[in-house]
Design an enzyme around this catalytic site. Structure first.
Site, PDB file in Angstrom:
ATOM      1  N   GLU A 181       2.241   4.880   3.663  1.00 60.87           N
ATOM      2  CA  GLU A 181       1.971   5.873   2.610  1.00 60.87           C
ATOM      3  C   GLU A 181       1.264   7.019   3.304  1.00 60.87           C
ATOM      4  OE1 GLU A 181       2.866   5.536  -0.466  1.00 60.87           O
ATOM      5  OE2 GLU A 181       3.400   3.415  -0.480  1.00 60.87           O
ATOM      6  N   GLU A 190      -0.499  20.102   5.076  1.00 58.84           N
ATOM      7  CA  GLU A 190      -1.408  19.444   4.142  1.00 58.84           C
ATOM      8  C   GLU A 190      -2.844  19.835   4.460  1.00 58.84           C
ATOM      9  OE1 GLU A 190      -1.950  15.159   4.467  1.00 58.84           O
ATOM     10  OE2 GLU A 190      -1.662  15.069   2.302  1.00 58.84           O
ATOM     11  N   GLY A 206       0.803   7.569  11.031  1.00 54.71           N
ATOM     12  CA  GLY A 206       1.935   6.790  10.495  1.00 54.71           C
ATOM     13  C   GLY A 206       3.088   6.720  11.485  1.00 54.71           C
ATOM     14  N   GLY A 256      -2.482   6.798   5.281  1.00 52.21           N
ATOM     15  CA  GLY A 256      -3.256   7.757   6.054  1.00 52.21           C
ATOM     16  C   GLY A 256      -2.381   8.920   6.454  1.00 52.21           C
ATOM     17  N   SER A 257      -2.710   9.505   7.580  1.00 46.32           N
ATOM     18  CA  SER A 257      -2.023  10.731   7.980  1.00 46.32           C
ATOM     19  C   SER A 257      -0.619  10.435   8.503  1.00 46.32           C
ATOM     20  CB  SER A 257      -2.832  11.433   9.058  1.00 46.32           C
ATOM     21  OG  SER A 257      -2.984  10.566  10.161  1.00 46.32           O
ATOM     22  N   THR A 258       0.246  11.408   8.379  1.00 47.28           N
ATOM     23  CA  THR A 258       1.626  11.266   8.861  1.00 47.28           C
ATOM     24  C   THR A 258       1.639  11.061  10.374  1.00 47.28           C
ATOM     25  OG1 THR A 258       2.500  12.472   6.997  1.00 47.28           O
ATOM     26  CG2 THR A 258       3.845  12.483   8.980  1.00 47.28           C
ATOM     27  N   GLU A 259       0.733  11.733  11.061  1.00 49.82           N
ATOM     28  CA  GLU A 259       0.675  11.608  12.523  1.00 49.82           C
ATOM     29  C   GLU A 259       0.417  10.154  12.943  1.00 49.82           C
ATOM     30  OE1 GLU A 259      -2.642  13.822  13.873  1.00 49.82           O
ATOM     31  OE2 GLU A 259      -2.277  13.354  15.985  1.00 49.82           O
ATOM     32  N   CYS A 279      -3.461  12.614  -1.551  1.00 45.39           N
ATOM     33  CA  CYS A 279      -2.124  12.861  -0.995  1.00 45.39           C
ATOM     34  C   CYS A 279      -1.182  13.410  -2.050  1.00 45.39           C
ATOM     35  CB  CYS A 279      -1.583  11.570  -0.407  1.00 45.39           C
ATOM     36  SG  CYS A 279      -1.855  10.183  -1.495  1.00 45.39           S
ATOM     37  N   LYS A 282      -8.843  -3.196   7.030  1.00 45.69           N
ATOM     38  CA  LYS A 282      -9.691  -2.277   7.798  1.00 45.69           C
ATOM     39  C   LYS A 282      -9.923  -1.013   6.974  1.00 45.69           C
ATOM     40  CE  LYS A 282      -9.232   1.004  10.766  1.00 45.69           C
ATOM     41  NZ  LYS A 282     -10.377   1.818  10.297  1.00 45.69           N
TER      42      LYS A 282
END
Ligand code: NAD
Length: 477
Positions: free
Chosen positions: A247, A381, A230, A225-228, A281, A173
Site C-alpha cells: 500500500e 506526493e 515499496g 509506506g512510500s513507493t520508493e 495517502c 514493525k
C-alpha cells in the site's frame, strides 16, 4: 526505563541500542525505544515460525481464534482513551483523529473475527472419472507487517486482523517515528490470551524492516509506506518469491464539475485534503475545477483553510495538529517553496506556524491556485496540508489529466449529476473512487492502489485471500 519489544510472549530490550521518539507538538523526547538488531529480528521470526506450527495455535479452532480477537477488541475499547492519547502524543494527530482510529481498530478486529469461521474453499468438477476434488484455504505462515507513521494503529490492524483470522502468525514493525501505541497494543494482545509467538512486535528503522523482509522464514510481507521503499521490498520479495502486499503513495485528484454546489462541498474537500495534516495517502491534493467555478472554489477553499485552528493534538479545540517530524515539516515546506518558484499562486498559508507553536512541527494549511499539470507540486506526493487547484476546460482533457500520474490510490468526484459522476468514475484509474464524499474506510470495503500506489488489497474478503494460499485436494474414488 526504555520501552521493550514483544518477542515470543516476553518483553525484551533486545541486543541493540535505543532511539528516541518525539512529541511532534513540542519537539521533546517522550521515550526511548529499542532498535532491533538482525539477531532480535531473527528471534522474533523464529518465535513466530514455531508458534505457526504449534498445537496451541495451528490446532486452535477457528471459533476460538475469533473469540481471542473479540476479546482483544473489547480490551481496545476499554483502553480506548489511553490508546488514543498515546497515539496523539507520539504521532501528533488531534484526539478526534486518534479516537476514530482506536474505534476503527476495534471494529476491524470484530469484522475479521467474523471471517475466522467463514473461510471456505470450493468443490469443483474436473472432467476426470472417479475423483473427488476440493480446494482448501490455508494460512501462509509468518507474516512481516511493516507500518508507516501516519496512522499507526489502524494500518497495523488492517494487516494483523485478517492475518490472524486466517491462522497466520505475525511480526509487526511500527514506524520508528510512532512505535508507542503499537507497543501498548502488544500488552493487550498478551492480556487477551494470544499464545506466545503468535504476535511479535519489533521496533526500529529501515534496517530492522530490511532484516524482516529478507528473513527466509517470512512467508509474506505486507508493507504500507512510500513507493520508493515499496519498490525495494517488491524486488526483494521477487528474488525470494515471498508473497507481498503493498500500500504505497497517492496523489489523488478531486474533480469538481461545473454544476457542483461549491458551498456544500467545501468542507468535504478541505477535510479530505488536510485530515491528519494531509499526512494521508488518500489525501485530496489535485483539485480539478471547471474553469467557470475555479476562482469561487479556490477562494472558498482558502477561506475555510485559513479558519482552521492549529494546535496540539491533545487540545480538544484543535482542528489541525502538527506534522509528524521536523524532517516531514522541511519536506512540506520545500514543496511550498518549489510551488512558488514554479509560478503557482500562493492563496493562503505557506509557512511554519509561529508563536506558541514554534517549537512543534506545525504547518499552516496551504492553498495554491492556478497550478499547472506539469508542476512538481501537482505530480509528487507532498504528504502535508498543501492543496493545489488546477482549472480545467473540457471533460475529456479532465480524465486524461486526472489519470496523468504514476499513482492510482483514490479519486474524488463532486457533482450534482450522478450519472455523469459515475461515468467519470469508470474512467479514472484508482483503487477507490468516491462520489460526493471525502475518503471513507470500512473493513468491508477493499482498499488499495492501482499503478505505483500498490499491489493487492486490504480489507474485505480480499484481505483473507491475501493471507491465505489455495490448496487443491484430489481423491481417487
Ligand atoms: P517509509 O516507506 O519510509 O516507511 C514505512 C515503513 O517502512 C516504516 O516502518 C519504515 O521503518 C519501514 N522501512 C523503511 N525503509 C525500509 C526498507 N528498505 N525495508 C523495509 N522496511 C523499511 O514511509 P513513511 O515515511 O513511514 O510513510 C509515508 C509514506 O507512506 C507516504 O509516501 C504515504 O503515501 C505512504 N502511505 C501509504 C498508505 C496506503 O494505504 N497506501 C498509507 C499510509 C502511508
Amino acid at each position: 526505563m526504555p520501552q521493550r519489544m514483544l518477542i515470543d510472549g516476553k518483553w525484551t530490550a533486545g541486543r541493540g541500542t535505543t532511539f528516541p521518539t518525539y512529541d511532534p507538538a513540542t519537539g521533546k523526547v517522550i521515550d526511548e525505544v529499542p532498535e532491533a538488531t538482525d539477531a532480535d529480528v531473527d528471534e522474533a521470526v523464529e518465535a513466530a515460525a514455531r508458534a505457526f506450527e504449534s498445537a496451541e495455535w495451528a490446532g486452535m479452532l477457528p471459533a476460538a481464534r475469533a473469540r481471542l480477537m473479540l476479546r482483544l477488541a473489547d480490551l481496545v475499547e476499554r483502553n480506548a482513551e489511553e490508546l488514543s492519547r498515546l497515539e496523539t502524543t507520539d504521532q501528533g494527530q488531534p484526539l478526534y483523529v486518534s479516537g476514530g482510529s482506536v474505534a476503527g481498530l476495534a471494529e476491524h478486529l470484530r469484522y475479521y473475527a467474523g471471517w475466522a469461521t467463514k473461510i471456505t474453499g470450493v468443490t469443483a468438477s474436473p472432467s476426470v472419472p472417479d475423483v473427488d476434488f476440493r480446494t482448501h484455504r490455508e494460512p501462509l505462515g509468518v507474516c512481516a507487517l511493516i507500518v508507516p507513521w501516519n496512522f499507526p494503529l489502524p494500518i497495523a490492524a488492517w494487516k494483523f486482523a485478517p492475518a490472524l483470522a486466517a491462522g497466520n502468525t505475525v511480526v509487526i514493525k511500527p514506524a520508528e517515528q510512532t512505535p508507542l501505541s503499537t507497543l501498548r497494543l502488544g500488552e493487550l494482545f498478551v492480556e487477551a490470551g494470544f499464545p506466545a509467538g503468535v504476535v511479535n512486535i519489533v521496533t526500529g528503522g529501515p534496517a530492522t524492516g530490511r532484516a524482516l523482509v529478507r528473513h527466509p522464514k517470512v512467508a509474506k510481507v505486507s508493507f504500507t509506506g512510500s513507493t520508493e521503499v515499496g519498490r525495494e521490498i517488491a524486488a526483494e520479495a521477487g528474488r525470494s518469491l515471498k508473497r507481498v502486499s503493498l500500500e504505497l503513495g497517492g496523489k489523488a485528484p478531486s474533480i469538481i464539475t461545473a454544476d457542483a454546489d461549491v458551498d456544500a462541498i467545501i468542507a468535504g474537500n478541505l477535510m479530505g485534503g488536510v485530515f491528519n495534516s494531509g499526512q494521508m495517502c488518500a489525501a485530496l491534493s489535485r483539485y480539478y475545477v471547471d474553469r467557470r467555478r475555479a476562482d469561487e472554489f479556490t477562494e472558498k477553499l482558502a477561506g475555510a483553510a485559513s479558519g482552521m485552528r492549529l494546535g496540539p493534538g491533545l487540545d480538544p479545540a484543535t482542528n489541525l495538529g502538527p506534522l509528524v517530524s521536523e524532517e516531514q515539516l522541511e519536506r512540506v515546506d520545500g514543496y511550498v517553496r518549489l510551488g512558488k518558484e514554479e509560478g503557482a499562486e500562493l492563496v493562503t498559508g505557506g509557512a511554519r506556524a509561529d508563536g506558541d507553536l514554534a517549537n512543534g512541527y506545525f504547518y499552516q494549511p496551504t492553498v495554491f491556485g492556478g497550478v499547472a499539470q506539469d508542476m512538481r507540486i501537482a505530480r509528487e506526493e507532498i504528504f502535508g496540508p498543501v492543496l493545489s487547484v488546477l482549472p480545467y476546460d473540457d471533460p475529456d482533457e479532465l480524465v486524461a489529466k486526472a489519470n496523468d500520474t504514476e499513482y492510482g490510490l483514490t479519486a474524488y468526484i463532486w457533482s450534482r449529476d450522478i450519472s455523469e459522476a459515475n461515468r467519470l468514475a469508470r474512467r479514472i484509474r484508482a483503487g477507490s473512487v468516491y462520489i460526493n464524499t471525502f475518503p471513507i474506510l470500512d473493513p468491508a470495503a477493499p482498499w488499495g492502489g492501482m499503478k505505483a500506489s500498490g499491489m493487492g488489497r486490504e480489507m474485505g474478503w480480499e484481505a483473507i485471500e491475501a493471507y491465505t494460499e489455495v490448496k487443491s485436494i484430489w481423491t481417487k474414488l
